[in-house]
Write an enzyme that holds these catalytic residues in place. Structure first.
Site, PDB file in Angstrom:
ATOM      1  N   ASP A 157     -12.333  15.670  -3.627  1.00 51.49           N
ATOM      2  CA  ASP A 157     -12.418  16.849  -4.390  1.00 51.49           C
ATOM      3  C   ASP A 157     -13.613  16.881  -5.180  1.00 51.49           C
ATOM      4  OD1 ASP A 157     -11.366  19.346  -5.363  1.00 51.49           O
ATOM      5  OD2 ASP A 157      -9.315  18.433  -5.007  1.00 51.49           O
ATOM      6  N   THR A 200     -10.568   4.584  10.611  1.00 52.02           N
ATOM      7  CA  THR A 200     -10.408   4.017  11.888  1.00 52.02           C
ATOM      8  C   THR A 200      -9.733   4.441  13.080  1.00 52.02           C
ATOM      9  OG1 THR A 200      -8.442   2.757  10.569  1.00 52.02           O
ATOM     10  CG2 THR A 200     -10.407   1.537  10.486  1.00 52.02           C
ATOM     11  N   LYS A 240      -6.826   8.522  -1.049  1.00 47.92           N
ATOM     12  CA  LYS A 240      -8.027   8.904  -0.382  1.00 47.92           C
ATOM     13  C   LYS A 240      -8.561  10.309  -1.076  1.00 47.92           C
ATOM     14  CE  LYS A 240      -7.265   6.879   4.141  1.00 47.92           C
ATOM     15  NZ  LYS A 240      -5.753   6.756   3.891  1.00 47.92           N
ATOM     16  N   LYS A 290       0.844  -1.027  -0.027  1.00 50.68           N
ATOM     17  CA  LYS A 290      -0.154   0.119   0.024  1.00 50.68           C
ATOM     18  C   LYS A 290       0.994   1.212  -0.039  1.00 50.68           C
ATOM     19  CE  LYS A 290      -2.327   2.006   3.490  1.00 50.68           C
ATOM     20  NZ  LYS A 290      -2.055   3.494   3.472  1.00 50.68           N
ATOM     21  N   ARG A 298       2.520  -0.478  10.489  1.00 49.99           N
ATOM     22  CA  ARG A 298       3.406  -0.229  11.535  1.00 49.99           C
ATOM     23  C   ARG A 298       3.714  -1.819  12.356  1.00 49.99           C
ATOM     24  NH1 ARG A 298       0.857   5.146  14.147  1.00 49.99           N
ATOM     25  NH2 ARG A 298      -0.933   3.834  12.988  1.00 49.99           N
ATOM     26  N   ASP A 337      -3.540   4.337  -2.048  1.00 46.90           N
ATOM     27  CA  ASP A 337      -4.234   4.898  -0.970  1.00 46.90           C
ATOM     28  C   ASP A 337      -4.158   6.580  -0.841  1.00 46.90           C
ATOM     29  OD1 ASP A 337      -5.901   5.156   1.503  1.00 46.90           O
ATOM     30  OD2 ASP A 337      -4.156   4.649   2.784  1.00 46.90           O
TER      31      ASP A 337
HETATM   32  O1  C5P Z   1       0.529   1.242  10.653  1.00 49.86           O
HETATM   33  P1  C5P Z   1      -0.803   0.959  10.753  1.00 49.86           P
HETATM   34  O2  C5P Z   1      -1.289  -0.191  10.656  1.00 49.86           O
HETATM   35  O3  C5P Z   1      -1.896   1.874  11.607  1.00 49.86           O
HETATM   36  O4  C5P Z   1      -1.336   1.605   9.190  1.00 49.86           O
HETATM   37  C1  C5P Z   1      -2.719   2.016   8.796  1.00 49.86           C
HETATM   38  C2  C5P Z   1      -2.540   2.454   7.364  1.00 49.86           C
HETATM   39  O5  C5P Z   1      -3.787   2.334   6.724  1.00 49.86           O
HETATM   40  C3  C5P Z   1      -1.826   3.612   7.041  1.00 49.86           C
HETATM   41  O6  C5P Z   1      -1.255   3.860   5.978  1.00 49.86           O
HETATM   42  C4  C5P Z   1      -3.048   4.443   6.993  1.00 49.86           C
HETATM   43  O7  C5P Z   1      -2.947   5.799   6.383  1.00 49.86           O
HETATM   44  C5  C5P Z   1      -4.198   3.440   6.317  1.00 49.86           C
HETATM   45  N1  C5P Z   1      -5.548   3.892   6.490  1.00 49.86           N
HETATM   46  C6  C5P Z   1      -6.250   3.904   7.705  1.00 49.86           C
HETATM   47  N2  C5P Z   1      -7.623   3.771   8.007  1.00 49.86           N
HETATM   48  C7  C5P Z   1      -8.215   4.233   6.886  1.00 49.86           C
HETATM   49  C8  C5P Z   1      -7.609   4.103   5.636  1.00 49.86           C
HETATM   50  C9  C5P Z   1      -6.385   3.959   5.359  1.00 49.86           C
HETATM   51  O8  C5P Z   1      -5.438   3.535   8.791  1.00 49.86           O
HETATM   52  N3  C5P Z   1      -9.752   4.191   6.961  1.00 49.86           N
END
Ligand code: C5P
Length: 231
Positions: free
Chosen positions: A66, A120, A63, A34, A211, A61
């Site tokens: 606009d 989330t 998002k 991603k 992460r 990603d």
């Molecule tokens: O590090 P972590 O597992 O929290 O990363 C989640 C990834 O998913 C990040 O790149 C974040 O931008 C993305 N994301 C998210 N929630 C969403 C859409 C995408 O955490 N609703």
């Protein structure tokens, strides 16, 4: 429709060499990559091409949110890059989502186009804070229904949301779920989290993990462990 891996690893980095080193520890048989706002802003389309040349599917990603014509053109360009998933914010409204779909349909490729319902990282307090008065579940359901009415392929949501909404949505709707933690207590900035296996059991088609893999001492070992757990 293209097939996508069950797991995408979020490479949230701002340096191309660090990103490449990290990606080289992973394998396209086990995951897709991603590319989000940080990596894309730092490195642009070049990193997408590099990742795809290594055999990985890419979830772009960015998002989009606009005016409809801007999002339509952005989706067209994203699709032309050959990525497998493109996304936008359902909060941009049905016209914006319909325009996005048109942009994809004009391209030579056929990526999934999905809409973020509620991040989330947001809970009901955050929702109240921006003046939304309906319940979080109603809000997510409305946004998901509107994505489906705009002929999008699915949504990004928390795995915990799926059971409350899936009966109202098309059977083949794609559920992509970030907010995954190996242990439910390690949340960082995420509020609505689940473990990889919980997410799959709750109906997630694709899990997104950042992460927990990228900051591990041995990312490849954690990836292997998660892959074994969910397949
Ligand atoms: O590090 P972590 O597992 O929290 O990363 C989640 C990834 O998913 C990040 O790149 C974040 O931008 C993305 N994301 C998210 N929630 C969403 C859409 C995408 O955490 N609703």
């Amino acid at each position: 429709m293209n097939t996508v891996p069950k797991l995408f690893v979020a490479i949230d980095q701002n340096d191309i060499n660090t990103a490449k080193k990290l990606i080289q520890k992973l394998t396209p048989k086990l995951c897709g990559i991603k590319v989000g706002k940080e990596l894309f802003t730092a490195c642009g389309p070049e990193i997408i091409e590099w990742i795809q040349d290594k055999g990985f599917k890419v979830f772009l990603d960015l998002k989009y949110h606009d005016i409809p014509s801007t999002v339509e053109k952005a989706c067209f360009v994203a699709s032309q890059m050959g990525v497998s998933i493109v996304n936008l914010h359902a909060l941009g409204g049905k016209d914006m989502m319909l325009a996005a779909k048109e942009g994809i349909d004009k391209s030579n490729n056929n990526p999934y186009i999905i809409a973020v319902t509620l991040l989330t990282s947001m809970d009901s307090n955050a929702l109240k804070g921006i003046g939304f008065t309906s319940s979080m579940n109603d809000q997510i359901l409305n946004l998901a229904k509107s994505a489906s009415q705009a002929n999008l392929d699915g949504i990004v949501c928390s795995a915990r949301d799926i059971r409350n909404i899936r009966d109202f949505l098309p059977e083949n709707f794609l559920y992509v779920t970030p907010g995954i933690r190996l242990y439910n207590k390690d949340k960082d900035d995420q509020k609505r989290v689940s473990t990889p296996l919980e997410a799959i059991k709750m109906g997630s088609d694709v899990i997104v993990i950042g992460r927990s893999i990228t900051e591990a001492e041995h990312p490849e070992a954690v990836l292997n462990q998660i892959y074994d757990e969910i397949t």
